[in-house]
Scaffold this motif. Structure first.
Motif, short mmCIF file in Angstrom:
data_model
loop_
_atom_site.label_atom_id
_atom_site.label_comp_id
_atom_site.label_asym_id
_atom_site.label_seq_id
_atom_site.Cartn_x
_atom_site.Cartn_y
_atom_site.Cartn_z
N TYR A 399 0.85 -1.18 0.00
CA TYR A 399 0.00 0.00 0.00
C TYR A 399 0.90 1.24 0.00
O TYR A 399 2.01 1.22 0.57
N PRO A 400 0.42 2.33 -0.59
CA PRO A 400 1.26 3.55 -0.66
C PRO A 400 1.72 4.04 0.71
O PRO A 400 2.86 4.50 0.84
N TYR A 401 0.87 3.95 1.72
CA TYR A 401 1.27 4.49 3.02
C TYR A 401 2.39 3.67 3.66
O TYR A 401 3.17 4.19 4.46
N ILE A 402 2.48 2.35 3.29
CA ILE A 402 3.60 1.54 3.79
C ILE A 402 4.90 1.96 3.10
O ILE A 402 5.96 2.06 3.74
N VAL A 403 4.78 2.21 1.80
CA VAL A 403 5.96 2.71 1.07
C VAL A 403 6.41 4.05 1.65
O VAL A 403 7.61 4.33 1.78
N LEU A 404 5.46 4.90 2.02
CA LEU A 404 5.78 6.20 2.62
C LEU A 404 6.58 6.03 3.91
O LEU A 404 7.56 6.75 4.13
N ALA A 405 6.15 5.08 4.74
CA ALA A 405 6.89 4.84 6.00
C ALA A 405 8.33 4.43 5.73
O ALA A 405 9.25 4.86 6.44
N GLU A 406 8.54 3.61 4.71
CA GLU A 406 9.91 3.19 4.37
C GLU A 406 10.69 4.34 3.73
O GLU A 406 11.90 4.46 3.92
N LEU A 407 9.99 5.17 2.97
CA LEU A 407 10.67 6.33 2.36
C LEU A 407 11.24 7.24 3.43
O LEU A 407 12.36 7.77 3.29
N ARG A 408 10.48 7.46 4.48
CA ARG A 408 10.94 8.35 5.55
C ARG A 408 12.20 7.83 6.22
O ARG A 408 12.97 8.59 6.78
N LYS A 409 12.39 6.50 6.14
CA LYS A 409 13.59 5.89 6.78
C LYS A 409 14.73 5.72 5.79
O LYS A 409 15.71 5.03 6.09
N SER A 410 14.63 6.33 4.62
CA SER A 410 15.66 6.18 3.58
C SER A 410 17.03 6.55 4.11
O SER A 410 17.20 7.56 4.80
N ASN A 411 18.00 5.72 3.76
CA ASN A 411 19.39 5.99 4.16
C ASN A 411 20.31 5.19 3.23
O ASN A 411 20.65 4.06 3.50
N PHE A 412 20.66 5.79 2.10
CA PHE A 412 21.53 5.11 1.14
C PHE A 412 22.38 6.14 0.43
O PHE A 412 22.12 7.36 0.52
N THR A 413 23.38 5.67 -0.26
CA THR A 413 24.30 6.55 -0.99
C THR A 413 24.12 6.32 -2.48
O THR A 413 24.09 5.19 -2.95
N LEU A 414 24.02 7.45 -3.22
CA LEU A 414 23.79 7.38 -4.66
C LEU A 414 24.77 8.33 -5.34
O LEU A 414 24.72 9.54 -5.12
N VAL A 415 25.65 7.78 -6.13
CA VAL A 415 26.69 8.56 -6.83
C VAL A 415 27.39 9.49 -5.84
O VAL A 415 27.46 10.72 -6.01
N ASN A 416 27.84 8.88 -4.74
CA ASN A 416 28.60 9.58 -3.69
C ASN A 416 27.79 10.65 -2.97
O ASN A 416 28.35 11.55 -2.34
N ASN A 417 26.48 10.59 -3.05
CA ASN A 417 25.62 11.52 -2.33
C ASN A 417 24.71 10.75 -1.39
O ASN A 417 24.06 9.77 -1.78
N SER A 418 24.65 11.20 -0.14
CA SER A 418 23.82 10.55 0.86
C SER A 418 22.37 11.01 0.70
O SER A 418 22.09 12.20 0.59
N ILE A 419 21.45 10.05 0.70
CA ILE A 419 20.02 10.34 0.57
C ILE A 419 19.34 9.96 1.89
O ILE A 419 19.21 8.78 2.22
N GLN A 420 18.93 11.00 2.64
CA GLN A 420 18.19 10.83 3.89
C GLN A 420 17.19 11.97 4.01
O GLN A 420 17.46 13.08 3.55
#
Length: 820
Positions: A399-420
């Motif tokens: 469900y979209p709201y579950i994806v939203l909860a995981e989005l808020r916890k994002s913590n990864f690196t993309l092309v040497n840039n931190s995404i949080q």
């Protein structure tokens, strides 16, 4: 509410019918297990066009820009790369459904499709009734577009991961709980602009913003951020299709503004800059927002260099690996075969045959933000499905709201840039490039702005080719005041002021208060027009000072002379000279004179309470006794030669009751009482004299005039009485000159203290204590030299005058004279 739900149901029914049409695969669509919705401005809605009826090809008739199409291709590339990834979503395919969202009035079918399930909208159902295949939406581009559609997605907490909307209102999670963005907000960008202004000391600026939610938000933030700075905003203007650019530039020129901040999208900026070139607007500094800082068209425009220097705040250009290959391969496969196909109203584009090289050369702004948004959604879906290295849990309903909860916890690196993301849905870490439009027509990076837990800001001045022959341009309402001057505001803006010099004893601290002359402390001093205070020189006469030593030696000599005279008088006690000088009273006078000299020893050294107390106390007390003795002595002389013959009873009464000792005792007791009372009420204390000299502190003693008045008045009264009696005896025998001697001593005493009082009014330096000590010594030496020393001379040098017969002869001759 019922009408709203009914209307919503009718729209859903309409959408259900529309979606039953066969829509062939195109650049706008890609099938997958889960879909990402895309709202992108492939065409520009640069103006309002009135139509009597809706036109299905309205989008294709609007202007097309390469930069918009580049961003459109970026989402396609990002999804394809995710699908080809071996680390993300194994055996899961992600598709997309993209709509050309270039109009607020013609995009609702696409938005409604995203929030529908099986072709219908059920706003009354709960979030877990029928899952939508669209798990998140990327876009739209502008703040106004986002404000329009966001409430529809917020209802069911469908994640909106935005790549370009930077308005600060979306940080309000109470209104926009499922809104996140992969670029910094307007607040960060305005902070960079303010730092640039402060870096180059530009305080008199104009702010031109697009007359929409994005531009107005920027203006509001800028106004707030400059409140506690020295930056003034005398002119601001909202740009629209009807803006009179000639009048705008005339108003800017009239206020002598040399720095113009332009906070607007490209479609508002291009006509502004073109008008500036045509109207010959020159020698300005232009500060570009991130929406047009990397514009490819304007830096190469003919005459662009005449407008001045252009600095910009832009999203850092990140090279995304594989994007170029994707464009070349996708364009080779299309061969324009979809150019004429009938598609859903705003999924139609006549731009399939664009050259890949032209697309790659277009403005790269927001490319990495789109790339980050797709990967953030992919990571969130990966975590929602509990994916491992080779498979995902297919039993989980997404469900979209579950994806939203995981989005808020994002913590990864993309092309040497931190995404949080932080609690407001903004990036925890981000950066801006600060660029300069060089002579080659390129946006050259000259600095950066980075924020995470701390802010890092840097500009390399040497890379900027200023239009003012290499010197940094100025933009001030009033030139900076010279050092030591304060600003006096002139008008409604703090940047406009007159300069006034700070007087002596004050200084100006431009970092704390450039509008106030701050008074120096008592221990400090400053000259006129100072920026700081200096410590005052502390001055007093030390005991080891040469002048102090000379005075102390003179005091010691005085004590020695009084002691020697006392011995001489005691040896010759029964001689007429000693008896006529006062007999036993001579020893009292000499003793009191010696005790009075103690005051001299307390005039030197750093003042303390005991030292100040003893500076005049011995002199006032014992000198009163001395003067009382001379009053009695003067009275006796007059009484013997004048009053005794005329008033014999008074003389006999005086002798009978020892009147002389009674007067001395009364004077002593009264003076002692006055001193005790005065010194108890207001004892003398150390005092720093700071008013006479700006650069010095004179250490002295504060002796209260009120507390000392009674003592001084008593002493002065005794002195006056003594002078009256002694003056009455000025016609006594020529050789019998005691009254004359006393009169002369009193004249010296009066003259000494008149001179000292005059000096006190004219001079308050450290040598005033020396003058005071000399005045005391002069008062003591006058009686010693002019009253006692002549008698010592007679005793030692003229003994024939120190006989009874000699004195009786003088008295008899005087008696005969006055009887005749």
């Amino acid at each position: 509410m019922k009408h709203f739900l009914a209307s919503f149901w009718l729209l859903g029914t309409f959408l259900h019918v529309c979606t039953q049409r066969a829509i062939p695969a195109s650049e706008f669509q890609l099938e997958g297990d889960y879909l990402i919705g895309g709202l992108f401005d492939v065409h520009d809605d640069t103006g309002s066009v009135y139509h009597e009826r809706p036109e299905l090809d309205a989008f294709t008739k609007k202007p097309f820009t390469l930069s918009n199409y580049r961003r459109f291709q970026m989402i396609r590339f990002s999804v394809e790369q995710v699908n080809n990834s071996t680390d993300l979503l194994p055996n899961i395919s992600v598709g997309y459904d993209i709509f050309d969202h270039c109009s607020d009035t013609q995009n609702f079918p696409g938005v409604l499709k995203f929030i529908s399930a099986n072709g219908s909208i059920q706003p009354w159902s709960d979030r877990q009734s029928v899952p939508s295949k669209v798990i998140a939406v990327v876009g739209p581009f502008t703040s106004t577009q986002s404000l329009t559609v966001a409430p529809l997605f917020m209802v069911n907490l469908v994640p909106m991961v935005n790549y370009a909307t930077s308005s600060s209102v979306f940080s309000n999670k109470a209104k926009y709980p499922s809104f996140l963005r992969t670029l910094p907000s307007n607040s960060d960008m305005i902070d960079v602009i303010v730092r640039i202004l402060q870096k180059f000391n530009w305080r008199w600026v104009a702010f031109l913003n697009s007359d929409d939610d994005y531009g107005n938000d920027g203006l509001d933030l800028f106004t707030q951020k400059i409140k506690d700075t020295e930056i003034c905003l005398p002119y601001s203007k909202g740009l629209s299709d009807s803006t009179n650019y000639s009048q705008t530039f005339k108003q800017i020129e009239a206020q002598q503004i040399n720095v113009i901040i332009v906070f607007a999208p490209e479609n508002s900026v291009e006509p502004l800059i073109e008008s500036a070139v045509l109207l010959n607007v020159t020698n300005k500094v232009w500060i570009a927002g991130d929406a047009w800082a990397l514009n490819k068209k304007l830096p190469k425009m003919k005459g662009i260099k005449n407008i001045g220097t252009v600095l910009g705040v832009a999203e850092p250009v990140v090279t995304i690996p594989g994007f170029s290959d994707f464009l070349h391969s996708s364009k080779a496969q299309l061969h324009c075969k979809y150019a004429e196909q009938d598609k859903f109203c705003n999924q139609k584009c006549n731009c399939s045959c664009m050259n890949p090289e032209d697309i790659l050369a277009a403005d790269p702004s927001y490319s990495f933000a789109i790339y980050s948004a797709i990967y953030a959604i992919a990571h969130a879906l990966h975590n929602t499905l509990q994916c491992g290295a080779d498979k995902c849990n297919s039993n989980i309903t997404v469900y979209p709201y579950i994806v939203l909860a995981e989005l808020r916890k994002s913590n990864f690196t993309l092309v040497n840039n931190s995404i949080q993301f932080d609690d407001n849905g903004n990036l925890k870490q981000g950066s801006y490039s600060i660029v300069f439009w060089n002579n080659s027509g390129d946006a050259q990076e000259i600095g950066f702005y980075q924020f995470n837990s701390q802010v890092h800001f840097f500009i390399d001045d040497n890379k900027i080719e200023w239009h003012t022959n290499g010197e940094v341009p100025t933009s001030l309402c009033s030139p900076e005041c010279p050092a030591g001057y304060i600003k006096k505001q002139n008008g409604i803006y703090e940047c406009c002021f007159d300069c006034e010099i700070c007087p002596n004893g004050t200084y100006v601290n431009i970092t704390e208060s450039p509008y106030t002359c701050i008074k120096c402390k008592d221990i400090e001093w400053s000259e006129e027009g100072s920026t700081s205070c200096n410590l005052r020189a502390v001055e007093y006469i030390s005991v080891t000072d040469i002048v102090a030593i000379l005075v102390l030696v003179a005091a010691c000599v005085f004590v020695g002379m009084t002691l020697a005279m006392s011995v001489l008088f005691s040896v010759n006690y029964n001689t007429p000279v000693v008896r006529s000088a006062g007999g036993p009273m001579c020893f009292l006078i000499l003793g009191c004179l010696s005790l009075s000299s103690l005051s001299v020893f307390f005039h030197f050294g750093k003042p303390t309470v005991p030292l100040c107390t003893l500076r005049y106390l011995p002199f006032l007390l014992f000198y009163t006794i001395c003067l009382a003795c001379f009053v009695v002595r003067s009275f006796q002389i007059v009484c013997i030669f004048k009053i005794a013959a005329k008033i014999p009873k008074l003389h006999s009464w005086w002798v009978k009751y020892n009147g002389q000792w009674l007067v001395i005792a009364v004077a002593f007791v009264i003076q002692a009482i006055f001193l005790v009372i005065g010194y108890s009420c207001k004892p003398p204390s150390p005092y720093n004299e700071t008013s006479w000299y700006a650069d010095k502190i004179i250490l002295s003693c504060d002796i209260s005039l009120k507390a000392s008045t009674a003592s001084v008045v008593l002493l002065s009264s005794i002195c006056a009485l003594c002078f009256i009696f002694s003056y009455m005896g000025k016609n006594l025998p020529k050789n019998y000159n005691e009254a004359k001697a006393i009169t002369f001593c009193l004249l010296l005493l009066i003259l000494t203290w008149i001179i000292f009082a005059t000096e006190c009014m004219l001079y308050r330096g450290k040598y005033i204590q020396l003058l005071s000590a000399l005045a005391v010594l002069s008062s003591l030496y006058s009686f010693l030299f002019w009253y006692f020393l002549p008698k010592c001379y007679i005793i030692l040098v003229q003994p024939h005058k120190n006989t009874q017969q000699y004195f009786q002869g003088l008295i008899q001759n005087y008696t005969k004279t006055i009887s005749q």
